[in-house]
Design a protein around this motif. Structure first.
Motif, PDB file in Angstrom:
ATOM      1  N   ASP A  49     -16.396  19.927  -2.490  1.00  0.00           N
ATOM      2  CA  ASP A  49     -16.693  20.557  -1.206  1.00  0.00           C
ATOM      3  C   ASP A  49     -18.198  20.774  -1.070  1.00  0.00           C
ATOM      4  N   GLU A  50     -18.811  21.256  -2.138  1.00  0.00           N
ATOM      5  CA  GLU A  50     -20.249  21.521  -2.133  1.00  0.00           C
ATOM      6  C   GLU A  50     -21.049  20.226  -1.999  1.00  0.00           C
ATOM      7  N   ILE A  51     -20.687  19.208  -2.765  1.00  0.00           N
ATOM      8  CA  ILE A  51     -21.399  17.927  -2.687  1.00  0.00           C
ATOM      9  C   ILE A  51     -21.313  17.353  -1.277  1.00  0.00           C
ATOM     10  N   LEU A  52     -20.117  17.347  -0.715  1.00  0.00           N
ATOM     11  CA  LEU A  52     -19.909  16.759   0.604  1.00  0.00           C
ATOM     12  C   LEU A  52     -20.576  17.569   1.708  1.00  0.00           C
ATOM     13  N   SER A  53     -20.786  18.858   1.483  1.00  0.00           N
ATOM     14  CA  SER A  53     -21.452  19.686   2.495  1.00  0.00           C
ATOM     15  C   SER A  53     -22.878  19.226   2.738  1.00  0.00           C
ATOM     16  N   HIS A  54     -23.453  18.470   1.800  1.00  0.00           N
ATOM     17  CA  HIS A  54     -24.815  17.952   1.941  1.00  0.00           C
ATOM     18  C   HIS A  54     -24.825  16.516   2.481  1.00  0.00           C
ATOM     19  N   ASN A  55     -23.666  16.041   2.958  1.00  0.00           N
ATOM     20  CA  ASN A  55     -23.547  14.664   3.448  1.00  0.00           C
ATOM     21  C   ASN A  55     -23.970  13.661   2.369  1.00  0.00           C
ATOM     22  N   CYS A  56     -23.608  13.971   1.141  1.00  0.00           N
ATOM     23  CA  CYS A  56     -23.932  13.142  -0.016  1.00  0.00           C
ATOM     24  C   CYS A  56     -22.673  12.410  -0.458  1.00  0.00           C
ATOM     25  N   ILE A  57     -22.818  11.140  -0.794  1.00  0.00           N
ATOM     26  CA  ILE A  57     -21.687  10.337  -1.268  1.00  0.00           C
ATOM     27  C   ILE A  57     -21.587  10.470  -2.776  1.00  0.00           C
ATOM     28  N   PRO A  58     -20.468  10.998  -3.298  1.00  0.00           N
ATOM     29  CA  PRO A  58     -20.327  11.141  -4.751  1.00  0.00           C
ATOM     30  C   PRO A  58     -19.869   9.854  -5.423  1.00  0.00           C
ATOM     31  N   ASP A  64     -28.696  11.188  -0.715  1.00  0.00           N
ATOM     32  CA  ASP A  64     -27.739  10.348   0.016  1.00  0.00           C
ATOM     33  C   ASP A  64     -26.521  10.037  -0.844  1.00  0.00           C
ATOM     34  N   ALA A  65     -26.738   9.909  -2.136  1.00  0.00           N
ATOM     35  CA  ALA A  65     -25.663   9.611  -3.087  1.00  0.00           C
ATOM     36  C   ALA A  65     -26.003  10.284  -4.401  1.00  0.00           C
ATOM     37  N   ALA A  66     -24.976  10.644  -5.149  1.00  0.00           N
ATOM     38  CA  ALA A  66     -25.196  11.318  -6.429  1.00  0.00           C
ATOM     39  C   ALA A  66     -24.176  10.852  -7.447  1.00  0.00           C
ATOM     40  N   PHE A  67     -24.639  10.618  -8.663  1.00  0.00           N
ATOM     41  CA  PHE A  67     -23.741  10.392  -9.781  1.00  0.00           C
ATOM     42  C   PHE A  67     -23.332  11.754 -10.328  1.00  0.00           C
ATOM     43  N   VAL A  68     -22.041  11.932 -10.534  1.00  0.00           N
ATOM     44  CA  VAL A  68     -21.527  13.211 -11.023  1.00  0.00           C
ATOM     45  C   VAL A  68     -20.418  12.938 -12.037  1.00  0.00           C
ATOM     46  N   GLY A  69     -20.425  13.677 -13.125  1.00  0.00           N
ATOM     47  CA  GLY A  69     -19.403  13.509 -14.147  1.00  0.00           C
ATOM     48  C   GLY A  69     -18.324  14.566 -14.048  1.00  0.00           C
ATOM     49  N   VAL A  70     -17.093  14.166 -14.359  1.00  0.00           N
ATOM     50  CA  VAL A  70     -15.983  15.117 -14.468  1.00  0.00           C
ATOM     51  C   VAL A  70     -15.346  14.877 -15.837  1.00  0.00           C
ATOM     52  N   PRO A  71     -15.780  15.613 -16.877  1.00  0.00           N
ATOM     53  CA  PRO A  71     -15.329  15.364 -18.256  1.00  0.00           C
ATOM     54  C   PRO A  71     -13.963  15.988 -18.521  1.00  0.00           C
ATOM     55  N   PHE A  72     -12.941  15.290 -18.096  1.00  0.00           N
ATOM     56  CA  PHE A  72     -11.602  15.865 -17.956  1.00  0.00           C
ATOM     57  C   PHE A  72     -10.577  14.918 -18.558  1.00  0.00           C
ATOM     58  N   ASP A  73      -9.717  15.405 -19.459  1.00  0.00           N
ATOM     59  CA  ASP A  73      -8.623  14.551 -19.947  1.00  0.00           C
ATOM     60  C   ASP A  73      -7.339  15.329 -20.211  1.00  0.00           C
TER      61      ASP A  73
END
Length: 322
Positions: A115-124, A41-50
């Motif tokens: 796009d992939e995360i949202l395709s699973h109806n998951c809240i990032p 339903d929800a997922a923690f996801v990191g974007v290690p970007f600077d």
């Protein structure tokens, strides 16, 4: 042949009596790790970007340090009585593998990942990373939901037209988001804006787009619960994105960031803003601009981890104990 629906699994963080909090694997809140958002339903996801940062870099290390400091957080919210892990299936799905040498390619990689995360109806629930990442996330959200409303906590409006001649950087995402029709301007509120600028347009341009701009001085010495009631009324029904730059808070509380500004929000006001989002149709959240090299005590990352947990607690579908 009809498929038998799989029973939802409610993952629980690893408890402190099962493994010392200084041990175990380094996932957000010591949750199970997954390689996909499927079934969540929800997922923690990191974007290690600077590579979109204009001043002090280091936010590429943000997701890792936020995870490390999250080990102290327990599953139940004693203040609000939210029980998110009994209500939603949640896991840590790791980091987006950005191209550390190419900003534009990284932006495309982030968009595809969401796009992939949202395709699973998951809240990032995103751990940044600098604020550039909000642009590709909003691009992915538009494909699923159309233009979204937004609650944006920040010291800066992030609506520059360019930075050093570049259209995409951590100070430009919401200018691009308006131009690309990613935001519903009348359903956007920016909170905590302050300090110095180059002209009045820095804050007047978002107002001209219909944004509600709440400068930090309007927040001094008061609870923000009444403000959030007004903002819930403004945003109403429809999808909403919550974007929280840690520099929205005062550097006395959150020094570990790239562009600190004095006179910011308190940690309590930060909590009030997030808790005040309860009831909104949140379709994604981020916590960005944590720079561990400027956070020797770990307090900024600890604060960020707790704010992300509070975001989880106000997602649609979370149950509250009576």
């Amino acid at each position: 042949m009809n498929k038998v629906p799989q029973e939802k699994v409610f993952h629980q963080p690893l408890g402190g009596n099962q493994m010392p909090r200084f041990g175990g694997h380094a996932s957000m809140m010591r949750l199970p790790t997954r390689t996909s958002a499927a079934g969540l339903d929800a997922a923690f996801v990191g974007v290690p970007f600077d590579i979109g940062t204009s001043n002090r870099s280091g936010t590429r290390f943000g997701p890792r340090q936020i995870r490390a400091e999250s080990c102290l957080i327990r599953p139940y919210n004693m203040a609000t009585r939210a029980a998110p892990f009994d209500s939603l299936s949640v896991a840590d799905i790791g980091d987006v593998a950005i191209n550390t040498f190419n900003l534009e390619k990284s932006v495309a990689i982030v968009e595809a990942a969401y796009d992939e995360i949202l395709s699973h109806n998951c809240i990032p629930l995103t751990m940044g990373g600098d604020h550039t990442i909000a642009l590709p996330i909003l691009r992915a959200l538009k494909k699923k939901y159309g233009p979204v409303g937004m609650v944006h906590v920040d010291a800066h409006a992030d609506v520059n037209d360019t930075m050093f001649g570049e259209k995409i950087a951590h100070g430009t995402p919401f200018r691009r988001a308006v131009e690309e029709g990613l935001l519903d301007g009348k359903r956007v509120a920016q909170i905590g804006l302050r300090a110095t600028g180059y002209s009045a347009e820095d804050f007047d341009w978002p107002r001209s787009q219909g944004f509600r701009v709440v400068q930090a001085e309007e927040c001094w010495y008061k609870s923000l619960a009444p403000l959030m009631a007004e903002i819930r009324e403004q945003l109403g029904k429809g999808p909403v994105y919550l974007s929280f730059d840690i520099d929205g808070l005062d550097p006395s509380s959150a020094p570990g960031t790239g562009t600190p500004e004095v006179g910011g929000l308190t940690t309590i006001q930060g909590l009030e803003i997030i808790r005040g989002c309860r009831g909104l149709d949140l379709v994604g959240c981020d916590l960005v601009e944590v720079s561990p090299p400027y956070d020797p005590s770990g307090n900024t990352s600890l604060l960020a981890a707790n704010l992300l947990y509070e975001m989880l607690c106000v997602l649609p579908g979370v149950k509250y104990r009576a």
